[in-house]
Design a protein around this motif. Structure first.
Motif, PDB file in Angstrom:
ATOM      1  N   ASP A 207     -38.928  58.636-106.982  1.00 38.23           N
ATOM      2  CA  ASP A 207     -37.867  58.587-108.176  1.00 38.23           C
ATOM      3  C   ASP A 207     -37.766  56.854-108.692  1.00 38.23           C
ATOM      4  N   ALA A 208     -37.831  55.907-107.568  1.00 36.48           N
ATOM      5  CA  ALA A 208     -37.677  54.482-107.604  1.00 36.48           C
ATOM      6  C   ALA A 208     -39.034  54.080-108.459  1.00 36.48           C
ATOM      7  N   LYS A 209     -40.032  54.725-108.371  1.00 36.79           N
ATOM      8  CA  LYS A 209     -41.246  54.072-109.119  1.00 36.79           C
ATOM      9  C   LYS A 209     -41.132  54.357-110.344  1.00 36.79           C
ATOM     10  N   LYS A 210     -40.540  55.849-110.705  1.00 31.35           N
ATOM     11  CA  LYS A 210     -40.262  56.197-112.066  1.00 31.35           C
ATOM     12  C   LYS A 210     -39.332  55.549-112.893  1.00 31.35           C
ATOM     13  N   GLU A 211     -38.162  55.028-112.187  1.00 30.26           N
ATOM     14  CA  GLU A 211     -37.242  54.502-112.741  1.00 30.26           C
ATOM     15  C   GLU A 211     -37.069  53.001-112.842  1.00 30.26           C
ATOM     16  N   ILE A 214     -42.693  50.126-109.170  1.00 26.56           N
ATOM     17  CA  ILE A 214     -42.937  49.679-107.768  1.00 26.56           C
ATOM     18  C   ILE A 214     -44.527  49.246-107.785  1.00 26.56           C
ATOM     19  N   ALA A 215     -44.760  47.837-107.413  1.00 27.95           N
ATOM     20  CA  ALA A 215     -46.009  47.453-107.364  1.00 27.95           C
ATOM     21  C   ALA A 215     -46.770  48.358-106.058  1.00 27.95           C
ATOM     22  N   PRO A 216     -48.134  48.729-106.314  1.00 31.86           N
ATOM     23  CA  PRO A 216     -48.745  49.311-105.419  1.00 31.86           C
ATOM     24  C   PRO A 216     -48.778  48.422-104.052  1.00 31.86           C
TER      25      PRO A 216
END
Length: 242
Positions: A207-211, A214-216
């Motif tokens: 969810d956080a990555k989509k919103e 977030i860097a790999p």
């Protein structure tokens, strides 16, 4: 009045059938509600391979209705229980499709992680479907979905659902314990908790990555530091980095 599923008056063709004995190959006649029978040739007793538990997966009178369930079927019975729990979770959240979707994704990740780690699938998946069940009451009482309020309100709701579905006390207690601290791992934790914790963390990171993105490198750092199981780390890399 007999349960229609067990009353021969309501049976259709195919309710009585023959199964080869796994020991000698002789034909053994089964009624669809037989849990087990003994081979007339070699006397080997084996469970009915076509047994359909249906309502026995959650009915409190199941043992009175069809007799004591063979040990070989207990895992299947609990597997059917988690499907009922998933339905109850959806009913509880009603049209809150975001939270329903989150719970379903957590369950999907938990199932994959658990397959490798070897926890109790019934406990893990019931906890996955119910881990955020306290959110509704938390928002009503405190106008907040903060983790501590979820954990405070969730166990009672989870217990009511599980007991209504006829879950056994040890499973109910363990699931409610997990729901009551699912965001906060203790110094000593069960494997079932660890699987759920990692699955929930993956879903939250998705969810956080989509919103926000977030860097790999950040994701890799979280995987290395926060996850509790090897299979959880592998699932996280597959879901978040590939």
């Amino acid at each position: 009045m007999k349960c229609p599923g067990q009353d021969t008056l309501y049976w259709k063709p195919g309710a009585i059938y023959e199964v080869p004995c796994p020991q000698c190959g002789a034909s053994v006649e089964f009624f669809k509600d037989d849990t087990a029978r003994k081979c007339p040739e070699c006397q080997h007793r084996f469970v009915n391979p076509n047994m359909d538990f249906g309502c026995a997966a959650y009915c409190q009178y199941a043992e009175q209705c069809i007799g004591t369930l063979p040990e070989e079927f207990l895992e299947q019975k609990e597997d059917l229980l988690k499907d009922r729990v998933a339905i109850e979770m959806k009913r509880y959240f009603k049209s809150d499709f975001r939270r329903i979707g989150h719970a379903m994704r957590v369950a999907r990740h938990a199932e994959r992680i658990n397959r490798a780690e070897g926890g109790n699938p019934a406990v893990v998946l019931c906890a996955a479907y119910l881990h955020d069940i306290g959110i509704v009451l938390a928002e009503k009482k405190y106008d907040s979905s903060a983790a501590r309020y979820q954990e405070q309100e969730g166990p009672a709701v989870a217990r009511e659902i599980l007991e209504r579905l006829g879950a056994k006390a040890p499973l109910v207690d363990e699931v409610c314990d997990i729901v009551g601290h699912h965001h906060h791992s203790r110094e000593e934790e069960t494997l079932n908790f660890k699987v759920l914790y990692d699955a929930d963390l993956i879903a939250n990171l998705e969810d956080a990555k989509k919103e926000n993105g977030i860097a790999p490198e950040k994701i890799e750092s979280i995987i290395a530091k926060k996850f509790l199981t090897d299979a959880g780390r592998e699932e996280a890399r597959r879901s978040l980095l590939n």
